[in-house]
Design a protein around this motif. Structure first.
Motif, short mmCIF file in Angstrom:
data_model
loop_
_atom_site.label_atom_id
_atom_site.label_comp_id
_atom_site.label_asym_id
_atom_site.label_seq_id
_atom_site.Cartn_x
_atom_site.Cartn_y
_atom_site.Cartn_z
N THR A 144 -33.01 12.96 -11.98
CA THR A 144 -31.84 13.84 -12.04
C THR A 144 -31.79 14.65 -10.76
O THR A 144 -32.79 15.26 -10.37
CB THR A 144 -31.95 14.79 -13.25
OG1 THR A 144 -32.04 14.00 -14.44
CG2 THR A 144 -30.75 15.71 -13.34
N PRO A 155 -31.20 17.66 -8.38
CA PRO A 155 -31.20 19.10 -8.65
C PRO A 155 -29.87 19.75 -8.29
O PRO A 155 -29.13 19.24 -7.45
CB PRO A 155 -32.32 19.62 -7.74
CG PRO A 155 -32.36 18.65 -6.62
CD PRO A 155 -32.01 17.32 -7.23
N GLU A 156 -29.59 20.83 -8.96
CA GLU A 156 -28.40 21.61 -8.61
C GLU A 156 -28.72 22.43 -7.37
O GLU A 156 -29.81 22.97 -7.25
CB GLU A 156 -28.02 22.54 -9.76
CG GLU A 156 -27.50 21.81 -10.97
CD GLU A 156 -27.00 22.76 -12.05
OE1 GLU A 156 -26.63 23.91 -11.72
OE2 GLU A 156 -26.99 22.36 -13.21
N LEU A 157 -27.78 22.48 -6.46
CA LEU A 157 -27.94 23.31 -5.27
C LEU A 157 -26.88 24.39 -5.30
O LEU A 157 -25.75 24.16 -5.71
CB LEU A 157 -27.79 22.47 -4.00
CG LEU A 157 -28.81 21.37 -3.78
CD1 LEU A 157 -28.52 20.65 -2.47
CD2 LEU A 157 -30.22 21.93 -3.76
N ASN A 158 -27.25 25.56 -4.86
CA ASN A 158 -26.34 26.70 -4.86
C ASN A 158 -25.08 26.39 -4.05
O ASN A 158 -25.16 26.09 -2.86
CB ASN A 158 -27.06 27.93 -4.29
CG ASN A 158 -26.28 29.21 -4.51
OD1 ASN A 158 -25.45 29.28 -5.41
ND2 ASN A 158 -26.54 30.19 -3.70
N LYS A 178 -23.13 23.82 -4.28
CA LYS A 178 -22.86 22.41 -4.03
C LYS A 178 -22.95 21.61 -5.34
O LYS A 178 -23.67 21.98 -6.25
CB LYS A 178 -23.87 21.84 -3.04
CG LYS A 178 -23.77 22.46 -1.67
CD LYS A 178 -24.75 21.84 -0.72
CE LYS A 178 -24.64 22.49 0.65
NZ LYS A 178 -25.60 21.90 1.59
N THR A 179 -22.20 20.51 -5.36
CA THR A 179 -22.19 19.63 -6.52
C THR A 179 -22.70 18.26 -6.09
O THR A 179 -22.28 17.73 -5.05
CB THR A 179 -20.74 19.47 -7.05
OG1 THR A 179 -20.26 20.76 -7.42
CG2 THR A 179 -20.69 18.56 -8.26
N PHE A 180 -23.60 17.69 -6.89
CA PHE A 180 -24.10 16.34 -6.61
C PHE A 180 -22.95 15.35 -6.76
O PHE A 180 -22.21 15.38 -7.73
CB PHE A 180 -25.24 15.99 -7.57
CG PHE A 180 -25.70 14.57 -7.47
CD1 PHE A 180 -26.48 14.15 -6.41
CD2 PHE A 180 -25.33 13.64 -8.43
CE1 PHE A 180 -26.90 12.83 -6.31
CE2 PHE A 180 -25.75 12.32 -8.35
CZ PHE A 180 -26.54 11.92 -7.28
N TYR A 188 -24.22 15.63 -1.56
CA TYR A 188 -23.60 16.77 -2.22
C TYR A 188 -22.31 17.13 -1.50
O TYR A 188 -22.14 16.80 -0.32
CB TYR A 188 -24.53 18.00 -2.15
CG TYR A 188 -25.77 17.89 -3.00
CD1 TYR A 188 -25.79 18.37 -4.30
CD2 TYR A 188 -26.93 17.30 -2.50
CE1 TYR A 188 -26.93 18.27 -5.08
CE2 TYR A 188 -28.07 17.19 -3.29
CZ TYR A 188 -28.07 17.68 -4.56
OH TYR A 188 -29.20 17.59 -5.34
N ARG A 200 -18.77 23.19 -3.37
CA ARG A 200 -17.85 23.56 -4.44
C ARG A 200 -16.77 24.44 -3.85
O ARG A 200 -17.04 25.31 -3.02
CB ARG A 200 -18.58 24.37 -5.52
CG ARG A 200 -19.43 23.55 -6.39
CD ARG A 200 -19.96 24.39 -7.56
NE ARG A 200 -21.15 23.74 -8.06
CZ ARG A 200 -22.34 24.31 -8.18
NH1 ARG A 200 -22.50 25.57 -7.87
NH2 ARG A 200 -23.37 23.63 -8.62
#
Length: 73
Positions: A32, A34-37, A39-41, A61, A64
């Protein structure tokens, strides 16, 4: 002949998330992302359904969109 195994590494934000030995012709299983501040995968940069060499697969990424709310006082 012999069965070959290859190293497939998944990378996100410059960090290796997972590295596995995969038999020639088999698919790799992605971790999976990871979520980045902020940004969207979006996707992984390469296909990994049929592994035939060592691979480094990088997460892509996108930023957003920011929303601005104006308050009239």
């Amino acid at each position: 002949w012999k069965i070959c195994n290859y190293t497939v590494s998944f990378v996100a934000d410059g960090k290796v998330l997972k590295s596995s030995k995969i038999t020639y012709g088999k698919p790799a299983v992605a971790p999976t992302a990871p979520e980045l501040n902020g940004k969207t995968f979006v996707k992984w940069d390469k296909e990994f359904n049929f592994v035939k060499s060592d691979m480094t697969i990088t997460a892509i990424y996108e930023a957003r969109p920011l929303s601005i709310k104006y308050v009239n006082m």
